[in-house]
Design an enzyme around this catalytic site. Structure first.
Site: not given
Ligand code: C5P
Length: 309
Positions: A33, A158
């Site tokens: 994406k 995501d």
């Molecule tokens: O959800 P995911 O594991 O992909 O996110 C990775 C990191 O990105 C999270 O641990 C967080 O630090 C940051 N993040 C965030 N806010 C979001 C998505 C991700 O702070 N909406």
């Protein structure tokens, strides 16, 4: 005789959405994406950030083969540096599926990687989404999309969008999705600096109070609804770009270069480090990609196109 063989083959496989099931194996494609907009609204008490973003699926993706096995989860990829243990999103997805649906056997997962890692292209999230959808088909569990999206959100912010695919407005952590009309078709150049970035690091260095300019997702939604390509191109924006470009100033150079080489617009995707550029024709996209390859010598300079199911 030929007719019997043909009937047997028909009996042996079933086409399920984009996947092909063959006895105990399923082959499914995961897709990358880009973010046409990405705004950070606020920091949340749980450490995540509330976002507002317009996400667009790309044709570029990994091939994922899932095979039933005696027990446990194994993941193999053809790319160096991708973990195959519990840190791998495909592994997490398969383990969660087996646990939640009481699956009595295991799975072997083979991933042919095409989407670069640490790139802001949801390479890992797309693999997790494909594993959830693929296992649903392989084990004929008949899970609702709502339930798949809920499981996806447990694996990563995501992942729900990667399950949904197409064009969508994402809010909350990224898991609150509203499907939008398909974005007008663009050819897309992806140029990823060899150095990747960690999403957690980029969000960690963001000072949400110091964001001086924000993209207006409503303008992009209006342009999408009207099929107005220029309206989309003129309103691209990502508040994380400045943060990542402080670490990797080459991001600004790549953007400027692709704009000079015929792009209608260029932007960093997600938390980076990939810069994407949008073109009306494949020939223009390929010419710009060739020029960017020579100029920056990155390992990953790819040409793809937007995908809507
Ligand atoms: O959800 P995911 O594991 O992909 O996110 C990775 C990191 O990105 C999270 O641990 C967080 O630090 C940051 N993040 C965030 N806010 C979001 C998505 C991700 O702070 N909406």
């Amino acid at each position: 005789m030929k007719k019997i063989q043909f009937d047997c083959i028909i009996l042996l496989y079933t086409v399920y959405k984009t996947a092909v099931i063959f006895l105990d194996t399923i082959k499914i494609k995961s897709r990358a994406k880009i973010n046409l907009t990405l705004d950070v609204i606020s920091k949340r008490p749980d450490g995540y950030h509330n976002l507002e973003m317009i996400m667009q699926t790309l044709e570029l993706g990994d091939d994922i083969l899932i095979k039933k096995s005696g027990g446990g989860v194994t993941v193999k990829t053809d790319a160096a540096g991708i973990p195959s243990d519990g840190r791998n999103t495909a592994y997490k997805a398969a383990s969660l599926f087996i646990k939640e649906y009481g699956i009595g056997c295991g799975v072997e997962i083979n991933i042919t990687k095409r989407v670069p890692a640490e790139a802001g292209l949801a390479g890992g999230s797309g693999d997790a989404a494909a594993v959830l959808k693929g296992m649903d088909a392989l084990f004929a569990t008949g899970i609702t999309e709502k339930e798949l999206l809920r499981m996806g959100a447990e694996i990563g912010s995501d992942v729900p969008f990667c399950i949904m695919e197409g064009t969508a407005l994402a809010k909350g952590r990224g898991e609150i999705l509203e499907r939008l009309a398909p974005c007008p078709k663009f050819y897309v150049v992806l140029a990823k600096p060899d150095e990747g970035v960690s999403t957690a690091d980029i969000f960690g260095s963001l000072d949400a109070g110091s964001i001086s300019w924000r993209p207006d997702s409503r303008k992009v939604i209006k342009a999408i609804n009207e099929g107005d390509k220029n309206g989309v191109l003129n309103n691209l924006g990502n508040v994380l770009e400045e943060v990542t470009a402080k670490r990797l100033p080459v991001i600004n150079d790549v953007k400027a270069f692709l704009n000079l080489h015929g792009a209608g617009g260029a932007l960093m995707s997600g938390s980076g480090s990939t810069v994407f550029a949008l073109f009306n024709t494949e020939a223009d996209a390929r010419a710009a990609a060739e020029a960017a390859k020579k100029e920056f010598m990155f390992k990953d300079v790819l040409v793809t196109e937007t995908f809507n199911p």
